[in-house]
Design a protein around this motif. Structure first.
Motif, PDB file in Angstrom:
ATOM      1  N   GLN A   1      -3.537 -28.670  47.088  1.00  0.00           N
ATOM      2  CA  GLN A   1      -2.303 -28.162  46.482  1.00  0.00           C
ATOM      3  C   GLN A   1      -1.057 -28.349  47.339  1.00  0.00           C
ATOM      4  O   GLN A   1       0.034 -27.954  46.931  1.00  0.00           O
ATOM      5  N   VAL A   2      -1.187 -28.948  48.526  1.00  0.00           N
ATOM      6  CA  VAL A   2      -0.052 -29.049  49.437  1.00  0.00           C
ATOM      7  C   VAL A   2       0.097 -30.471  49.968  1.00  0.00           C
ATOM      8  O   VAL A   2      -0.884 -31.132  50.294  1.00  0.00           O
ATOM      9  N   SER A   3       1.363 -30.906  50.043  1.00  0.00           N
ATOM     10  CA  SER A   3       1.674 -32.170  50.685  1.00  0.00           C
ATOM     11  C   SER A   3       2.830 -31.927  51.648  1.00  0.00           C
ATOM     12  O   SER A   3       3.850 -31.356  51.271  1.00  0.00           O
ATOM     13  N   LYS A   4       2.650 -32.320  52.919  1.00  0.00           N
ATOM     14  CA  LYS A   4       3.701 -32.167  53.927  1.00  0.00           C
ATOM     15  C   LYS A   4       4.180 -33.548  54.341  1.00  0.00           C
ATOM     16  O   LYS A   4       3.386 -34.413  54.701  1.00  0.00           O
ATOM     17  N   VAL A   5       5.497 -33.741  54.280  1.00  0.00           N
ATOM     18  CA  VAL A   5       6.083 -35.033  54.614  1.00  0.00           C
ATOM     19  C   VAL A   5       6.948 -34.892  55.861  1.00  0.00           C
ATOM     20  O   VAL A   5       7.776 -33.980  55.955  1.00  0.00           O
ATOM     21  N   LEU A   6       6.739 -35.793  56.811  1.00  0.00           N
ATOM     22  CA  LEU A   6       7.580 -35.887  57.997  1.00  0.00           C
ATOM     23  C   LEU A   6       8.601 -36.984  57.750  1.00  0.00           C
ATOM     24  O   LEU A   6       8.242 -38.128  57.463  1.00  0.00           O
ATOM     25  N   TYR A   7       9.888 -36.632  57.842  1.00  0.00           N
ATOM     26  CA  TYR A   7      10.967 -37.594  57.643  1.00  0.00           C
ATOM     27  C   TYR A   7      11.619 -37.943  58.971  1.00  0.00           C
ATOM     28  O   TYR A   7      11.806 -37.069  59.827  1.00  0.00           O
ATOM     29  N   ALA A   8      12.021 -39.196  59.103  1.00  0.00           N
ATOM     30  CA  ALA A   8      12.861 -39.618  60.218  1.00  0.00           C
ATOM     31  C   ALA A   8      14.303 -39.695  59.729  1.00  0.00           C
ATOM     32  O   ALA A   8      14.579 -40.278  58.678  1.00  0.00           O
ATOM     33  N   THR A   9      15.218 -39.096  60.484  1.00  0.00           N
ATOM     34  CA  THR A   9      16.629 -39.191  60.145  1.00  0.00           C
ATOM     35  C   THR A   9      17.217 -40.451  60.778  1.00  0.00           C
ATOM     36  O   THR A   9      16.603 -41.069  61.655  1.00  0.00           O
ATOM     37  N   LYS A  10      18.428 -40.788  60.351  1.00  0.00           N
ATOM     38  CA  LYS A  10      19.079 -41.973  60.921  1.00  0.00           C
ATOM     39  C   LYS A  10      19.355 -41.790  62.409  1.00  0.00           C
ATOM     40  O   LYS A  10      19.478 -42.752  63.145  1.00  0.00           O
ATOM     41  N   GLY A  11      19.472 -40.544  62.850  1.00  0.00           N
ATOM     42  CA  GLY A  11      19.722 -40.292  64.262  1.00  0.00           C
ATOM     43  C   GLY A  11      18.464 -40.270  65.115  1.00  0.00           C
ATOM     44  O   GLY A  11      18.534 -39.987  66.311  1.00  0.00           O
TER      45      GLY A  11
ATOM     46  N   GLU B   1      15.847 -38.242  64.767  1.00  0.00           N
ATOM     47  CA  GLU B   1      15.165 -36.950  64.797  1.00  0.00           C
ATOM     48  C   GLU B   1      14.159 -36.884  63.647  1.00  0.00           C
ATOM     49  O   GLU B   1      14.147 -37.742  62.765  1.00  0.00           O
ATOM     50  N   PHE B   2      13.332 -35.822  63.667  1.00  0.00           N
ATOM     51  CA  PHE B   2      12.310 -35.677  62.637  1.00  0.00           C
ATOM     52  C   PHE B   2      12.374 -34.270  62.041  1.00  0.00           C
ATOM     53  O   PHE B   2      12.575 -33.286  62.755  1.00  0.00           O
ATOM     54  N   VAL B   3      12.207 -34.207  60.737  1.00  0.00           N
ATOM     55  CA  VAL B   3      12.118 -32.914  60.050  1.00  0.00           C
ATOM     56  C   VAL B   3      10.991 -32.980  59.026  1.00  0.00           C
ATOM     57  O   VAL B   3      10.568 -34.067  58.627  1.00  0.00           O
ATOM     58  N   GLU B   4      10.546 -31.797  58.595  1.00  0.00           N
ATOM     59  CA  GLU B   4       9.431 -31.734  57.658  1.00  0.00           C
ATOM     60  C   GLU B   4       9.827 -30.993  56.383  1.00  0.00           C
ATOM     61  O   GLU B   4      10.673 -30.096  56.404  1.00  0.00           O
ATOM     62  N   ALA B   5       9.201 -31.400  55.296  1.00  0.00           N
ATOM     63  CA  ALA B   5       9.334 -30.710  54.013  1.00  0.00           C
ATOM     64  C   ALA B   5       7.943 -30.598  53.399  1.00  0.00           C
ATOM     65  O   ALA B   5       7.044 -31.398  53.691  1.00  0.00           O
ATOM     66  N   VAL B   6       7.778 -29.605  52.539  1.00  0.00           N
ATOM     67  CA  VAL B   6       6.458 -29.315  51.962  1.00  0.00           C
ATOM     68  C   VAL B   6       6.560 -29.237  50.446  1.00  0.00           C
ATOM     69  O   VAL B   6       7.486 -28.618  49.904  1.00  0.00           O
ATOM     70  N   GLN B   7       5.623 -29.883  49.775  1.00  0.00           N
ATOM     71  CA  GLN B   7       5.476 -29.759  48.319  1.00  0.00           C
ATOM     72  C   GLN B   7       4.245 -28.924  48.018  1.00  0.00           C
ATOM     73  O   GLN B   7       3.162 -29.178  48.558  1.00  0.00           O
ATOM     74  N   LEU B   8       4.401 -27.915  47.164  1.00  0.00           N
ATOM     75  CA  LEU B   8       3.286 -27.078  46.735  1.00  0.00           C
ATOM     76  C   LEU B   8       3.096 -27.261  45.239  1.00  0.00           C
ATOM     77  O   LEU B   8       4.048 -27.152  44.468  1.00  0.00           O
ATOM     78  N   THR B   9       1.859 -27.543  44.854  1.00  0.00           N
ATOM     79  CA  THR B   9       1.541 -27.708  43.439  1.00  0.00           C
ATOM     80  C   THR B   9       0.641 -26.558  43.003  1.00  0.00           C
ATOM     81  O   THR B   9      -0.469 -26.407  43.522  1.00  0.00           O
ATOM     82  N   TYR B  10       1.122 -25.765  42.069  1.00  0.00           N
ATOM     83  CA  TYR B  10       0.353 -24.612  41.598  1.00  0.00           C
ATOM     84  C   TYR B  10      -0.584 -25.037  40.466  1.00  0.00           C
ATOM     85  O   TYR B  10      -0.433 -26.108  39.873  1.00  0.00           O
ATOM     86  N   GLU B  11      -1.559 -24.188  40.176  1.00  0.00           N
ATOM     87  CA  GLU B  11      -2.619 -24.570  39.244  1.00  0.00           C
ATOM     88  C   GLU B  11      -2.092 -24.908  37.857  1.00  0.00           C
ATOM     89  O   GLU B  11      -2.665 -25.720  37.144  1.00  0.00           O
ATOM     90  N   ARG B  12      -0.995 -24.279  37.465  1.00  0.00           N
ATOM     91  CA  ARG B  12      -0.417 -24.576  36.150  1.00  0.00           C
ATOM     92  C   ARG B  12       0.457 -25.823  36.161  1.00  0.00           C
ATOM     93  O   ARG B  12       1.077 -26.166  35.156  1.00  0.00           O
ATOM     94  N   GLY B  13       0.548 -26.501  37.307  1.00  0.00           N
ATOM     95  CA  GLY B  13       1.302 -27.743  37.382  1.00  0.00           C
ATOM     96  C   GLY B  13       2.710 -27.594  37.924  1.00  0.00           C
ATOM     97  O   GLY B  13       3.411 -28.588  38.131  1.00  0.00           O
ATOM     98  N   TRP B  14       3.161 -26.362  38.153  1.00  0.00           N
ATOM     99  CA  TRP B  14       4.495 -26.097  38.687  1.00  0.00           C
ATOM    100  C   TRP B  14       4.595 -26.646  40.103  1.00  0.00           C
ATOM    101  O   TRP B  14       3.721 -26.409  40.928  1.00  0.00           O
ATOM    102  N   LYS B  15       5.674 -27.387  40.393  1.00  0.00           N
ATOM    103  CA  LYS B  15       5.843 -27.983  41.720  1.00  0.00           C
ATOM    104  C   LYS B  15       7.033 -27.349  42.427  1.00  0.00           C
ATOM    105  O   LYS B  15       8.166 -27.397  41.954  1.00  0.00           O
ATOM    106  N   SER B  16       6.731 -26.750  43.576  1.00  0.00           N
ATOM    107  CA  SER B  16       7.735 -26.066  44.376  1.00  0.00           C
ATOM    108  C   SER B  16       7.876 -26.782  45.708  1.00  0.00           C
ATOM    109  O   SER B  16       6.915 -27.367  46.216  1.00  0.00           O
ATOM    110  N   TYR B  17       9.076 -26.717  46.284  1.00  0.00           N
ATOM    111  CA  TYR B  17       9.365 -27.454  47.505  1.00  0.00           C
ATOM    112  C   TYR B  17       9.984 -26.535  48.545  1.00  0.00           C
ATOM    113  O   TYR B  17      10.819 -25.694  48.226  1.00  0.00           O
ATOM    114  N   CYS B  18       9.552 -26.710  49.771  1.00  0.00           N
ATOM    115  CA  CYS B  18      10.097 -25.980  50.903  1.00  0.00           C
ATOM    116  C   CYS B  18      10.785 -27.009  51.795  1.00  0.00           C
ATOM    117  O   CYS B  18      10.120 -27.889  52.352  1.00  0.00           O
ATOM    118  N   ILE B  19      12.122 -26.935  51.894  1.00  0.00           N
ATOM    119  CA  ILE B  19      12.861 -27.981  52.587  1.00  0.00           C
ATOM    120  C   ILE B  19      13.562 -27.425  53.826  1.00  0.00           C
ATOM    121  O   ILE B  19      13.763 -26.225  53.970  1.00  0.00           O
TER     122      ILE B  19
END
Length: 343
Positions: free
Chosen positions: A74-84, A86-104
């Protein structure tokens, strides 16, 4: 005038090139309706215009380059590289009913040093730009994912970054991301100027206050920001927010075994939230099981189930609305307080 987002830059570029007015809509529709992620592939545009967009903005619409993705149930974590670089992370959560929420994320790292948080051990590298904030979501959008709800609960303190307000404007623009205000949540450790600004400018955006101790002295030990903005002052600002908006305010409370999970703590939390006037019923406590990492102190551990239940029963007995948050992603360090830009 300094342009603060790629979308403003595109609009100004089209004006400077004396392009017809419909060109802007074509570009925006290509991004948000056709999921075209490179300017060169926008074949509805003249080649000369595609060349100019690429020259000005780079080949890709999305400025954040995904360099690593880790998935679990139910979770996907992505590591992004910025143009400078640096690195930051964001998380996608998929709930059982299909709802997709994001933590940025709103910052690269965080400078506030909350003792139990992995992100805080990095220190603050810099604020993310409005594009870097919204491009974390654009990456998912361009790859065919629905954006059902968004939380600014990733790396950084959202209200410490003024670019977050520009990002909110972009996310809620019906011609761009078109997110409803009530599908966005801002989490803060209690920065009063930012809370007041959010109340004025985005009153329908959800607001979460990270409390984590009802006692000023202990909270200052756990979260040094409390020395600048102590609990009573923050709660007064939240009362104003409720009066102005008529919306719920969420109180986030991470349970740390033997630190802040006692009956005394539960009773004190209830004491803070009761007797606050006509809007007191709009306070809602989210209890969050603690997630340790290899960079957080060993003395902080998750409360056991019986202690959590005892804490819950005290709050319920005092008439406090409460939810024990379901935890996703702790197995891949994608849960609350675990984001650490791991490469």
């Amino acid at each position: 005038m300094k342009l603060v987002s790629k979308y403003e830059t595109i609009r100004q570029l089209l004006i400077d090139l004396k392009q017809p007015l419909f060109r802007y809509k074509q570009v925006i529709d290509a991004i948000f309706k056709q999921s075209i992620g490179e300017y060169e592939r926008m074949t509805m545009l003249p080649q000369s215009l595609r060349n100019e967009l690429t020259r000005t903005l780079g080949p890709r619409v999305c400025s954040m380059a995904p360099v690593k993705e880790i998935t679990s149930s139910q979770v996907s974590k992505v590591l992004y590289a910025t143009k400078g670089g640096e690195f930051v992370e964001a998380v996608q959560l998929t709930y059982e009913r299909g709802w997709k929420s994001y933590c940025i994320s709103s910052q690269c790292g965080c400078g506030f040093g909350c003792k139990f948080c992995a992100t805080g051990t990095i220190g603050l590298k810099r604020n993310l730009t409005a594009d870097e904030i919204t491009d974390q979501l654009l990456h998912f959008r361009l790859n065919g994912h629905a954006l059902d709800s968004v939380s600014f609960m990733g790396m950084g303190e959202a209200l410490a970054n003024p670019n977050v307000f520009t990002a909110l404007t972009i996310l809620t623009d019906p011609k761009l991301f078109g997110l409803g205000h009530r599908r966005i949540t801002i989490s803060t450790i209690g920065l009063l100027p930012g809370i007041d600004k959010l109340t004025r400018e985005f009153p329908q955006v959800n607001l979460t206050f990270s409390l984590h101790s009802p006692f000023d002295d202990q909270r200052s030990e756990l979260m040094p920001i409390n020395d600048r903005f102590p609990i009573p002052d923050v709660l007064n600002a939240l009362d104003r927010h409720i009066r102005h908006t008529g919306r719920k305010v969420y109180i986030a409370y991470i349970l740390l075994r033997g630190v802040n999970d006692s009956i005394k703590h539960a009773e004190a939390v209830a004491g803070l939230l009761r007797g606050r006037g006509p809007g007191e019923h709009l306070y809602h406590v989210n209890l969050i099981p603690y997630n340790s990492t290899e960079v957080t102190p060993e003395r902080y551990r998750a409360s056991d189930a019986l202690q959590i239940e005892a804490f819950v029963q005290v709050l319920k007995s005092k008439g406090i609305s409460i939810t024990v948050r379901t935890q996703f992603g702790s197995d891949i360090n994608a849960a609350c307080g675990q984001l650490y830009r791991t490469q």
